[in-house]
Scaffold this motif. Structure first.
Motif, mmCIF file in Angstrom:
data_model
loop_
_atom_site.group_PDB
_atom_site.id
_atom_site.type_symbol
_atom_site.label_atom_id
_atom_site.label_comp_id
_atom_site.label_asym_id
_atom_site.label_seq_id
_atom_site.Cartn_x
_atom_site.Cartn_y
_atom_site.Cartn_z
ATOM 1 N N GLN A 50 -9.297 -2.648 3.814
ATOM 2 C CA GLN A 50 -8.066 -3.312 3.382
ATOM 3 C C GLN A 50 -7.835 -4.596 4.171
ATOM 4 O O GLN A 50 -7.361 -5.595 3.617
ATOM 5 C CB GLN A 50 -6.862 -2.368 3.538
ATOM 6 C CG GLN A 50 -7.017 -1.022 2.852
ATOM 7 C CD GLN A 50 -7.116 -1.128 1.340
ATOM 8 O OE1 GLN A 50 -6.810 -2.172 0.767
ATOM 9 N NE2 GLN A 50 -7.536 -0.053 0.695
ATOM 10 N N ARG A 64 0.857 5.066 0.755
ATOM 11 C CA ARG A 64 0.062 6.064 1.454
ATOM 12 C C ARG A 64 0.946 7.273 1.772
ATOM 13 O O ARG A 64 2.107 7.116 2.173
ATOM 14 C CB ARG A 64 -0.514 5.489 2.760
ATOM 15 C CG ARG A 64 -1.521 4.351 2.554
ATOM 16 C CD ARG A 64 -2.769 4.834 1.852
ATOM 17 N NE ARG A 64 -3.780 3.795 1.719
ATOM 18 C CZ ARG A 64 -3.914 3.007 0.659
ATOM 19 N NH1 ARG A 64 -3.075 3.140 -0.369
ATOM 20 N NH2 ARG A 64 -4.876 2.113 0.610
ATOM 21 N N LYS A 66 0.842 -1.188 0.000
ATOM 22 C CA LYS A 66 0.000 0.000 0.000
ATOM 23 C C LYS A 66 0.884 1.249 0.000
ATOM 24 O O LYS A 66 1.763 1.393 0.843
ATOM 25 C CB LYS A 66 -0.912 0.035 1.233
ATOM 26 C CG LYS A 66 -1.864 -1.149 1.357
ATOM 27 C CD LYS A 66 -2.841 -1.218 0.208
ATOM 28 C CE LYS A 66 -3.770 -2.415 0.325
ATOM 29 N NZ LYS A 66 -4.592 -2.589 -0.889
ATOM 30 N N GLU A 90 -9.552 2.896 6.615
ATOM 31 C CA GLU A 90 -8.961 1.969 5.638
ATOM 32 C C GLU A 90 -9.265 0.520 5.998
ATOM 33 O O GLU A 90 -8.619 -0.401 5.506
ATOM 34 C CB GLU A 90 -7.435 2.168 5.595
ATOM 35 C CG GLU A 90 -6.986 3.515 5.066
ATOM 36 C CD GLU A 90 -6.704 3.463 3.570
ATOM 37 O OE1 GLU A 90 -6.997 2.425 2.946
ATOM 38 O OE2 GLU A 90 -6.194 4.451 3.042
#
Length: 211
Positions: A127, A104, A102, A124
């Motif tokens: 996820q 970010r 991921k 989030e």
């Protein structure tokens, strides 16, 4: 197919769709009001960031190949429509892992709030549900438990990493260390059996076609 290929293909397709075609879209684009084009371009940027994260993670995982690990990139997940596994790793002990990269931004931390995964104030938690579901389907296909992990690029992770609902969430630079610690006792025969099974039962993913 290399890491990030399907994400790159998806981004390219979205970029193509974002190009204004037809009199109305071209007019809206000229006056800065093409909302559909802007939406598609924003989605393309997300996929492009995903591609970068997958490629960075693949580079980090490269040394494991010399240690007896096998890595499979962009593989179909049987039973999940249009889903793909960015990475499926088989350890020298025959254990199976599915890291999910991921990307970010670093203006906020990855943390847990009230039992939910958060990036700053952005929820989030989907996820976690996503990687658990993908690992379950891959495990059913391979006939073994599969361990999902989330590796975060750029954004700091509270405590240097944590486990949420059984899923380790770690800074990307800790991923290889975590995998090595959980590789299990080397078992070349079991590892080879699992490599062959994964390669056979998890076909290569092709964006737009699944296989």
């Amino acid at each position: 197919m290399s890491a990030g290929s399907s994400a790159g293909q998806r981004a390219a397709a979205l970029r193509a769709q974002a190009v204004p075609r037809g009199l109305k879209r071209r007019f809206l684009a000229a006056v800065g009001m093409d909302r559909e084009g802007a939406r598609l371009a924003a989605e393309a940027r997300q996929w492009e960031a995903g591609k970068v994260g997958e490629q960075r993670t693949a580079a980090m995982l490269t040394p494991l190949g010399a240690e007896g690990w096998a890595g499979f990139y962009d593989r179909v997940i049987p039973g999940l429509d249009r889903a793909n596994a960015d990475y499926v790793l088989v350890s020298p002990g025959g254990r199976v892992f599915m890291p999910d990269a991921k990307m970010r931004h670093g203006r906020a931390r990855i943390r847990v709030v009230a039992g939910r995964l958060m990036h700053g104030d952005v929820d989030e938690d989907r996820q976690i549900d996503g990687v658990l579901t993908e690992a379950r389907f891959v495990g059913q296909t391979l006939g073994v438990p599969v361990t999902p992990l989330i590796a975060v690029h750029i954004a700091p992770v509270d405590g240097g990493g944590f486990i949420l609902r059984g899923v380790p969430v770690v800074p990307a630079d800790r991923l290889v260390e975590l995998l090595r610690r959980n590789a299990g006792v080397p078992d070349p025969a079991a590892a080879r059996t699992m490599w062959l099974r994964a390669d056979q039962k998890l076909p290569r993913y092709v964006e737009g076609g699944g296989r």
